[in-house]
Design a protein around this motif. Structure first.
Motif, PDB file in Angstrom:
ATOM      1  N   SER A 185     -18.571 -50.732 -56.733  1.00 40.66           N
ATOM      2  CA  SER A 185     -17.313 -51.469 -56.887  1.00 40.66           C
ATOM      3  C   SER A 185     -17.478 -52.952 -56.641  1.00 40.66           C
ATOM      4  O   SER A 185     -16.643 -53.753 -57.059  1.00 40.66           O
ATOM      5  CB  SER A 185     -16.257 -50.901 -55.942  1.00 40.66           C
ATOM      6  OG  SER A 185     -16.714 -50.965 -54.582  1.00 40.66           O
ATOM      7  N   GLU A 204      -5.794 -44.822 -60.455  1.00 41.70           N
ATOM      8  CA  GLU A 204      -5.035 -45.801 -59.684  1.00 41.70           C
ATOM      9  C   GLU A 204      -4.732 -47.031 -60.533  1.00 41.70           C
ATOM     10  O   GLU A 204      -5.441 -47.354 -61.476  1.00 41.70           O
ATOM     11  CB  GLU A 204      -5.837 -46.225 -58.447  1.00 41.70           C
ATOM     12  CG  GLU A 204      -6.197 -45.075 -57.515  1.00 41.70           C
ATOM     13  CD  GLU A 204      -7.044 -45.550 -56.339  1.00 41.70           C
ATOM     14  OE1 GLU A 204      -7.060 -46.772 -56.084  1.00 41.70           O
ATOM     15  OE2 GLU A 204      -7.687 -44.702 -55.699  1.00 41.70           O
ATOM     16  N   GLN A 222     -17.865 -46.848 -54.671  1.00 38.88           N
ATOM     17  CA  GLN A 222     -18.191 -46.558 -56.062  1.00 38.88           C
ATOM     18  C   GLN A 222     -16.936 -46.311 -56.875  1.00 38.88           C
ATOM     19  O   GLN A 222     -15.915 -45.841 -56.362  1.00 38.88           O
ATOM     20  CB  GLN A 222     -19.114 -45.335 -56.156  1.00 38.88           C
ATOM     21  CG  GLN A 222     -20.519 -45.579 -55.606  1.00 38.88           C
ATOM     22  CD  GLN A 222     -21.411 -44.370 -55.806  1.00 38.88           C
ATOM     23  OE1 GLN A 222     -20.948 -43.238 -55.785  1.00 38.88           O
ATOM     24  NE2 GLN A 222     -22.701 -44.608 -56.007  1.00 38.88           N
ATOM     25  N   THR A 239     -11.579 -43.129 -60.977  1.00 33.75           N
ATOM     26  CA  THR A 239     -11.487 -42.729 -59.566  1.00 33.75           C
ATOM     27  C   THR A 239     -12.332 -43.659 -58.723  1.00 33.75           C
ATOM     28  O   THR A 239     -13.398 -44.098 -59.151  1.00 33.75           O
ATOM     29  CB  THR A 239     -11.951 -41.274 -59.370  1.00 33.75           C
ATOM     30  OG1 THR A 239     -13.287 -41.134 -59.872  1.00 33.75           O
ATOM     31  CG2 THR A 239     -11.036 -40.298 -60.092  1.00 33.75           C
ATOM     32  N   LYS A 240     -11.833 -43.920 -57.539  1.00 31.64           N
ATOM     33  CA  LYS A 240     -12.531 -44.814 -56.615  1.00 31.64           C
ATOM     34  C   LYS A 240     -12.779 -44.078 -55.318  1.00 31.64           C
ATOM     35  O   LYS A 240     -11.855 -43.539 -54.713  1.00 31.64           O
ATOM     36  CB  LYS A 240     -11.709 -46.084 -56.366  1.00 31.64           C
ATOM     37  CG  LYS A 240     -12.441 -47.135 -55.555  1.00 31.64           C
ATOM     38  CD  LYS A 240     -11.618 -48.415 -55.471  1.00 31.64           C
ATOM     39  CE  LYS A 240     -12.382 -49.487 -54.702  1.00 31.64           C
ATOM     40  NZ  LYS A 240     -11.604 -50.752 -54.598  1.00 31.64           N
ATOM     41  N   GLU A 241     -14.046 -44.037 -54.891  1.00 34.57           N
ATOM     42  CA  GLU A 241     -14.411 -43.341 -53.662  1.00 34.57           C
ATOM     43  C   GLU A 241     -15.533 -44.097 -52.979  1.00 34.57           C
ATOM     44  O   GLU A 241     -16.539 -44.439 -53.609  1.00 34.57           O
ATOM     45  CB  GLU A 241     -14.849 -41.915 -53.971  1.00 34.57           C
ATOM     46  CG  GLU A 241     -15.105 -41.078 -52.730  1.00 34.57           C
ATOM     47  CD  GLU A 241     -15.417 -39.637 -53.065  1.00 34.57           C
ATOM     48  OE1 GLU A 241     -15.834 -38.910 -52.153  1.00 34.57           O
ATOM     49  OE2 GLU A 241     -15.258 -39.235 -54.233  1.00 34.57           O
ATOM     50  N   ASP A 242     -15.335 -44.358 -51.683  1.00 30.82           N
ATOM     51  CA  ASP A 242     -16.281 -45.159 -50.903  1.00 30.82           C
ATOM     52  C   ASP A 242     -16.482 -46.505 -51.594  1.00 30.82           C
ATOM     53  O   ASP A 242     -15.539 -47.243 -51.800  1.00 30.82           O
ATOM     54  CB  ASP A 242     -17.616 -44.414 -50.719  1.00 30.82           C
ATOM     55  CG  ASP A 242     -17.423 -43.120 -49.947  1.00 30.82           C
ATOM     56  OD1 ASP A 242     -16.494 -43.067 -49.114  1.00 30.82           O
ATOM     57  OD2 ASP A 242     -18.178 -42.162 -50.187  1.00 30.82           O
TER      58      ASP A 242
END
Length: 389
Positions: free
Chosen positions: A388, A272, A315, A310-313
């Motif tokens: 994050s 992203e 993290q 990558t960004k998830e939740d």
């Protein structure tokens, strides 16, 4: 919500208490059993003294003894017994009770202190350098297990310290040896320039170029010495701020273009746009720099390095993939150790002091993140996972 949390904390405390009780349950049972048996023995002894001394044949025995010993008649011997024993019966009985309890307590104390002697022997074994396991009675199995764990931990720490120190000493020796080569070259080419007065401009530029290259290599080696000193003497502290992770990676790729071009490498950044990360900007830049540098150094020529964000939740994961020699499975964890280098020759012309990945791991863990590595099918992947915010 807070009520559930309070219930969970209470249940955890109860589990811990139960575990501690269960660990020494056999020990407590054995102590209690022996104490009961010794108290029972004391009661039996006192009962025997009471029945035989006060109400038994003790008086007849003493009167008979006095008759034979002092040649007295029965009445005189009875009066002597009355004067020496009967009038002080309670006092003698109290002394007898005290003696019984003292003897039983001494037996109990001697048995109980054996545990301390065995624990002391276990501690001696724990600090000794040997492979012998600590052995304690079965009722102290929980303590035996913990002492053996401490012993193995201490031995591993000693081994790790010795291994790290040996690697550092070897590296310093190789660096010191390699310092001579570029230094001799610089001196040699400068002497040529000094001695040859009628040298051509083209040859002069060539000699200066070689001397400059050797001097730069010499600077790199000296910087590695400073890197070793800084790693040993400094502690890392973090200064948090928000950074644009995507822009930071793009900037690093631009700076690494000369290194990439030397090996005809292509770097592909995916993810992203404008991913924001709260971290120590300088320290995180160093982590990413070390990982990218490692990927470049150990990549085959004319291959591709893939970087993904990558960004998830809550993290953020940063992945580096390069194509090169497979790292053996038994060495994949060692690459994060201080002064460890994969190249068996330990040449200082490639790689660094073996601190890059060790420092990267330390910085990532200070950010409450993780860093892992995997290598197979001529592909090595490093994954950094960070919170994050």
């Amino acid at each position: 919500m807070y009520g559930e949390l309070d219930i969970q904390l209470k249940s955890k405390r109860m589990v811990r208490r139960t575990k501690k009780t269960d660990d020494f349950k056999q020990f407590k049972t054995k102590i209690f059993t022996r104490m009961v048996l010794l108290l029972l023995l004391a009661v039996i002894c006192i009962w025997w003294l009471y029945t035989s001394y006060l109400y038994g044949n003790f008086a007849e025995w003493m009167v008979t003894l006095y008759q034979k010993l002092f040649r007295l008649d029965y009445v005189a011997a009875l009066n002597l017994y009355q004067w020496t024993f009967r009038n002080y019966m309670e006092f003698f009985f109290l002394i007898a009770i005290v003696l019984v309890f003292f003897i039983i307590f001494r037996i109990y104390l001697g048995w109980f202190t054996k545990y301390f002697e065995q624990i002391n022997q276990g501690i001696d074994c724990m600090i000794q350098v040997n492979d012998r396991e600590i052995t304690l009675p079965s009722e102290l199995f929980a303590l035996e297990r913990k002492m053996n764990t401490i012993k193995h931990t201490i031995e591993k720490q000693k081994s790790d310290i010795l291994t790290t120190e040996q690697r550092k000493n070897d590296l310093i020796m190789y660096l010191a040896h390699d310092l001579k080569t570029p230094l001799a070259s610089v001196i040699g080419y400068l002497n040529l320039l000094y001695d040859e007065q009628q040298i051509s401009e083209e040859l002069r530029k060539k000699y200066l170029g070689v001397a400059l290259g050797k001097a730069e290599h010499l600077e790199d080696l000296i910087n590695e010495f400073f890197e070793i000193a800084k790693f040993n003497l400094s502690t890392i502290t973090l200064q948090y701020s928000w950074i644009n992770l995507t822009r930071l990676l793009e900037m690093l790729l631009y700076e690494f273009q000369p290194m990439l071009q030397k090996k005809n490498l292509h770097c592909n950044l995916q993810g992203e746009q404008d991913v924001m990360l709260r971290c120590d900007a300088n320290k995180m830049q160093r982590v990413l720099d070390n990982l990218l540098r490692n990927a470049v150094l150990y990549s085959f020529e004319e291959t591709q390095i893939d970087i993904a964000v990558t960004k998830e939740d809550n993290q953020i994961a940063i992945t580096f993939i390069n194509h090169g020699e497979v790292v053996p499975e038994d060495k994949i964890e060692q690459i994060f150790e201080q002064f460890y280098r994969l190249d068996s020759a330990r040449s200082t012309t490639s790689g660094g002091a073996g601190l890059g990945l060790a420092i990267a791991k330390q910085i990532v863990e200070l950010h409450h993140g993780t860093i892992t590595a995997k290598s197979d099918k001529e592909q090595t992947k490093f994954v950094v996972v960070l919170p994050s915010s």
